[in-house]
Design a protein around this motif. Structure first.
Motif, PDB file in Angstrom:
ATOM      1  N   SER A 117      -3.729   8.842   2.597  1.00  0.00           N
ATOM      2  CA  SER A 117      -4.742   9.901   2.546  1.00  0.00           C
ATOM      3  C   SER A 117      -4.397  10.955   3.586  1.00  0.00           C
ATOM      4  O   SER A 117      -3.986  10.631   4.696  1.00  0.00           O
ATOM      5  N   ASP A 164       7.537  12.916  -1.692  1.00  0.00           N
ATOM      6  CA  ASP A 164       7.941  11.699  -0.994  1.00  0.00           C
ATOM      7  C   ASP A 164       9.139  11.945  -0.088  1.00  0.00           C
ATOM      8  O   ASP A 164       9.254  11.334   0.983  1.00  0.00           O
ATOM      9  N   GLU A 188       0.841  -1.199   0.000  1.00  0.00           N
ATOM     10  CA  GLU A 188       0.000   0.000   0.000  1.00  0.00           C
ATOM     11  C   GLU A 188       0.876   1.250   0.000  1.00  0.00           C
ATOM     12  O   GLU A 188       1.562   1.545   0.941  1.00  0.00           O
ATOM     13  N   GLN A 189       0.830   1.997  -1.069  1.00  0.00           N
ATOM     14  CA  GLN A 189       1.658   3.184  -1.195  1.00  0.00           C
ATOM     15  C   GLN A 189       0.896   4.472  -0.919  1.00  0.00           C
ATOM     16  O   GLN A 189       1.480   5.444  -0.472  1.00  0.00           O
ATOM     17  N   ALA A 190      -0.375   4.504  -1.199  1.00  0.00           N
ATOM     18  CA  ALA A 190      -1.157   5.738  -1.089  1.00  0.00           C
ATOM     19  C   ALA A 190      -1.423   6.083   0.371  1.00  0.00           C
ATOM     20  O   ALA A 190      -1.726   5.226   1.185  1.00  0.00           O
TER      21      ALA A 190
END
Length: 107
Positions: A24, A46, A20-22
């Motif tokens: 919120s 990043d 999982e990179q995203a």
């Protein structure tokens, strides 16, 4: 829980992070990130996230909060995790049988 449990959990969560990179962000966090990006002018967002994680980690280690949380959940400290051995294993304290106080001084 134990040192083995902690190691297993860290490895599992490391794999989960790769999947999982995203991330919120709420409005306040986006605003702060935008301000930091404008002020520090990193190559990409990043980089700021990486710096933030490093800073949070270092602050948590330095304040003793990480050791407190690890001791509460896994009964180990960060140093024990890094060495792969508990303090008792390092000092050899777990090699001796427990003393029976009822019979200690009987001949």
């Amino acid at each position: 829980m134990s040192l083995d449990d902690l190691t297993e959990d860290v490895e599992q969560r490391y794999a989960d992070i790769e999947a999982e990179q995203a991330v919120s962000l709420d409005r306040e966090t986006r605003n702060e990130l935008a301000l930091l990006e404008a002020a520090l002018d990193p190559e990409d967002t990043d980089e700021l996230v990486r710096r933030a994680i490093h800073l949070l980690f270092q602050t948590t280690v330095d304040s003793g909060k990480l050791d407190f949380q690890l001791r509460s959940t896994y009964d180990v400290t960060y140093d024990e995790y890094l060495s792969g051995m508990t303090f008792e294993e390092m000092t050899g304290a777990d090699q001796y049988p427990t003393m029976d106080d009822e019979r200690r001084y009987q001949f």
